[in-house]
Design a protein around this motif. Structure first.
Motif: not given
Length: 456
Positions: A132-133, A138-141, A258-261, A266-268
């Motif tokens: 899903g979203a 995560r793919r974008r990141f 890299t911006p991320a929600e 990110a660690v995972d």
């Protein structure tokens, strides 16, 4: 007198669905006999002894022959299997592979139940087990950090220097001993990938990657073992320490930029990069063995290397092609899995929701009925575009779920090989590869040995 049939004797059953045959009980067992040796060798972390036994018994080749026979008996498929408690189908046709991979993540989700159970040991929030979203984010990141789609990563200059330095250390060692084997190669390769992913300060953090290997060993058992939560917590804390440095030129720096929600975690995402990068060492060593066994291809590779400055970023198409051909011949992901998220019409029939689709890449890449070069070393097909035209060839998967680190892996492996090839003659001591004979379906990377002679 009539003889009563047992479930094992059932003939091929199409159950009124012309495109969706149902394998008999006997043929389901035969399919399992082809797939289980692949699983036993270790899908998440290779089991050294099992890989050796499988190679000696030619179990990979035997599996190819079994699936060829099933394809002949049942046609294109997908061929549904009689498995207790799980809907599953074998995908034995290249066009079907393309349809499924192009249809990721809907209606063909990559986060299958089996995959979630396995990868949950060390990356429960990884993109491969997301949907899903949150998967999209995560793919974008991942694509941003890995600089997907670009032959040379944004930080290629720093990465190239790390590759050259570690290849020089390994080269000095093998020049002294006169032999290059798996243990020496993989030590150097882990140093490269720790530096590329986490920075130079992580170069000698063997404890970090040893911890990951233990978690991957547990992940091999999927749902059969409980999660090693304490071990994962220690591993995660160690990764976070390295990421806090955000060392310039590393993927850690890219993460910081890299911006991320928050739900991206990110660690995972880092364990997947380390996990996926490790088998690239086996790919590279097999590619080197194949090149050495094929003098004409080796000569072309040396010509490409020429007098380039290998401490600088280089696009080496011929060596990249050799690496791709190594993955084609001996896939590091021999089974691709997808799961239907809804009822899917197919060739006049239907695939039920939550049907596991099993794509046996090691078979599709080696089906001699559809490929003239199934069992020979043919890097040229990756240069002239022929390989890209075959939907059954998916060395880094394909479609929206294609490996986002494909270009980074090809860049670092090809450059590492170029550095090793320069200034030394290599001779393959084991295994025996005859360029005039069909290549074995399984080549044990742990057993590869090359004799080394410096040339100045």
């Amino acid at each position: 007198m009539t003889t009563q049939q047992t479930p094992l004797d059932d003939p091929p059953d199409r159950t009124g669905e012309p495109g969706l045959p149902l394998a008999s009980g006997r043929d389901t067992l035969r399919a399992a006999g082809a797939i289980l040796p692949i699983i036993a060798q270790g899908v998440i972390a290779r089991r050294r002894r099992v890989v050796a036994l499988a190679g000696k018994a030619d179990l990979d080749g035997r599996g190819v022959r079994i699936l060829q026979d099933l394809s002949t008996r049942y046609g294109r498929g997908p061929v549904r299997l009689r498995l207790p408690g799980r809907r599953a189908a074998l995908v034995l046709d290249g066009d079907d592979v393309r349809r499924i991979l192009d249809g990721t993540p809907e209606p063909f989700a990559p986060d299958t139940w089996e995959k979630r159970k396995a990868l949950g040991q060390f990356q429960p929030h990884g993109v491969l087990v997301s949907h899903g979203a949150v998967r999209a984010e995560r793919r974008r990141f991942n694509e941003a950090v890995l600089d997907s789609g670009h032959p040379l990563h944004h930080n290629a200059a720093v990465m190239a220097r790390a590759v050259a330095q570690e290849a020089a250390v390994l080269g000095a060692e093998v020049d002294r001993t006169g032999e290059l084997d798996w243990d020496a190669f993989i030590r150097a390769w882990w140093r490269v990938l720790r530096r590329v992913v986490l920075g130079d300060a992580a170069r000698d953090d063997h404890a970090l990657t040893d911890e990951l290997t233990r978690l991957r060993d547990a992940a091999n058992w999927s749902f059969l073992l409980p999660r090693r939560r304490a071990r994962r917590s220690r591993f995660r804390a160690r990764v976070r320490e390295h990421l806090r440095r955000a060392e310039p030129g590393s993927l850690a720096e890219m993460i910081a930029r890299t911006p991320a929600e928050r739900e991206v975690d990110a660690v995972d995402q880092v364990p997947q990069w380390l996990f996926a990068y490790d088998p690239a060492g086996a790919v590279a060593l097999r590619a080197l063995a194949a090149l050495v066994a094929h003098p004409a291809e080796l000569a072309r590779a040396r010509e490409e290397i020429g007098d380039r400055d290998l401490a600088l970023p280089q696009d080496l198409p011929r060596l990249r092609a050799a690496v791709l051909e190594s993955v084609r011949l001996w896939p590091t992901t021999p089974l691709l899995l997808r799961e239907t998220t809804q009822v899917v019409p197919w060739n006049g029939g239907e695939l039920d929701r939550r049907t596991a689709l099993i794509i046996p890449t090691w078979y599709l890449h080696r089906d001699g009925r559809t490929r003239a070069d199934a069992n020979r070393f043919d890097p040229q097909q990756w240069l002239d575009g022929a390989a890209q035209e075959d939907p059954a060839l998916v060395p880094f998967s394909a479609g929206p779920g294609r490996c986002p680190g494909r270009e980074l892996v090809l860049f670092t492996t090809s450059l590492f090989l170029a550095n090793l090839l320069r200034g030394r003659e290599l001779e393959l001591a084991a295994p025996v590869i005859d360029p005039q004979a069909p290549l074995p379906a399984g080549v044990d990377p742990f057993a590869v040995r090359l004799r080394v002679r410096p040339t100045g």
